[in-house]
Design an enzyme around this catalytic site. Structure first.
Site, PDB file in Angstrom:
ATOM      1  NE  ARG A 153      60.992   5.727 104.913  1.00  0.00           N
ATOM      2  CZ  ARG A 153      60.071   5.757 105.862  1.00  0.00           C
ATOM      3  NH1 ARG A 153      58.911   5.131 105.678  1.00  0.00           N
ATOM      4  NH2 ARG A 153      60.267   6.391 106.992  1.00  0.00           N
ATOM      5  CG  ASP A 168      57.042   6.618 108.400  1.00  0.00           C
ATOM      6  OD1 ASP A 168      57.932   7.351 108.813  1.00  0.00           O
ATOM      7  OD2 ASP A 168      57.212   5.625 107.687  1.00  0.00           O
TER       8      ASP A 168
END
Ligand code: ADE
Length: 256
Positions: A153, A168
């Site tokens: 990712r 994140d």
């Protein structure tokens, strides 16, 4: 990027790699995922991959020969040595930073241990031994998939919005701030007014403060590695949050 998995259970990988972002990343040519059954490299008629431990003891130990041969075959095929990761609970803990480092490499090869253990000489093949946590799983397949997912990712183009990865949890050393979507009120729970204010400067400050609060309450040890501004320190002190990682005394209830 090419990611290979040496495993006795290639069928375990089919589900996780055939949906969502990982599926799309493969379709778009951003990553190639290959499983290799190292039983195919066993030398005897019975395709033996394990044997009893020297010195006695319970269980079966993975033999070195099939794994060495499988690694050598992949190296010959690729024309250069892959970066080899051995999944083991005895490895160094896998973190977001590890994922970021691995995402820069062109070719990873995971050796998934299984059964009760592996011959110590297999360790000499590995560039890095990694663990996903202090618990013992039945094999290295799930850890390898977890790590590969975290790496994939981060590859350019995999996430629709590259900012997602930057924001994140952990990538800035903090846990995520709280997020909301419509409706503005649900079962008596209102979205914080600041998020509806349209004042992006204030929203940014609020989010940073919420991330700090949540991290101080849930994972105070993470703050030890972070450079906080005097204003941020003051903010935490105002909330009577300790920056001492030893004192994990604050309740987690309350959504923060
Ligand atoms: N193999 C078995 N348990 C493991 C763990 N926690 N991390 C990595 N590999 C493993």
């Amino acid at each position: 990027m090419l990611i290979q998995f040496l495993t006795l259970f290639p069928e375990m990988f089919a589900g996780p790699f055939s949906c969502s972002m990982i599926k799309r990343a493969q379709e778009r040519g951003l990553v190639t995922l290959e499983t290799i059954n190292f039983r195919d490299y066993a030398e005897d008629r019975h395709r033996t991959v394990d044997d009893t431990p020297y010195g006695g003891g319970p269980g079966m130990i993975l033999k070195p020969e099939p794994i060495f041969k499988a690694v050598e075959a992949q190296t010959a095929k690729a024309g250069s040595k892959p970066y080899i990761i051995l999944t083991t609970p005895q490895g160094e803990p896998f973190h977001q930073q590890t994922a970021a480092e691995l995402s820069k490499l062109p070719h990873l090869l995971f050796i998934c241990g299984h059964y009760e253990g592996f011959d110590e000489r297999i360790r000499t093949l590995a560039d890095r031994e990694l663990s996903i946590g202090d618990y013992v799983l039945t094999g290295g397949e799930l850890p390898a998939m977890v790590m590969a997912d975290a790496v994939i990712r981060l590859l350019p183009g995999v996430l629709g919005d590259p900012q997602s990865a930057e924001q994140d949890s952990f990538s800035r050393g903090l846990l995520d701030y709280p997020q909301y979507t419509k409706p503005a009120e649900f079962r008596g729970m209102a979205v914080p007014a600041i998020l509806l204010s349209g004042d992006h400067g204030k929203i940014e400050v609020w989010r940073r403060q919420q991330a700090l609060l949540r991290t101080a309450r849930r994972r105070p040890e993470l703050l030890a590695d972070l450079e906080l501004s005097p204003a941020e320190r003051e903010f935490l002190e105002k909330h009577q949050l300790t920056l001492d990682p030893e004192k994990k005394d604050l309740p987690m209830k309350g959504g923060n």
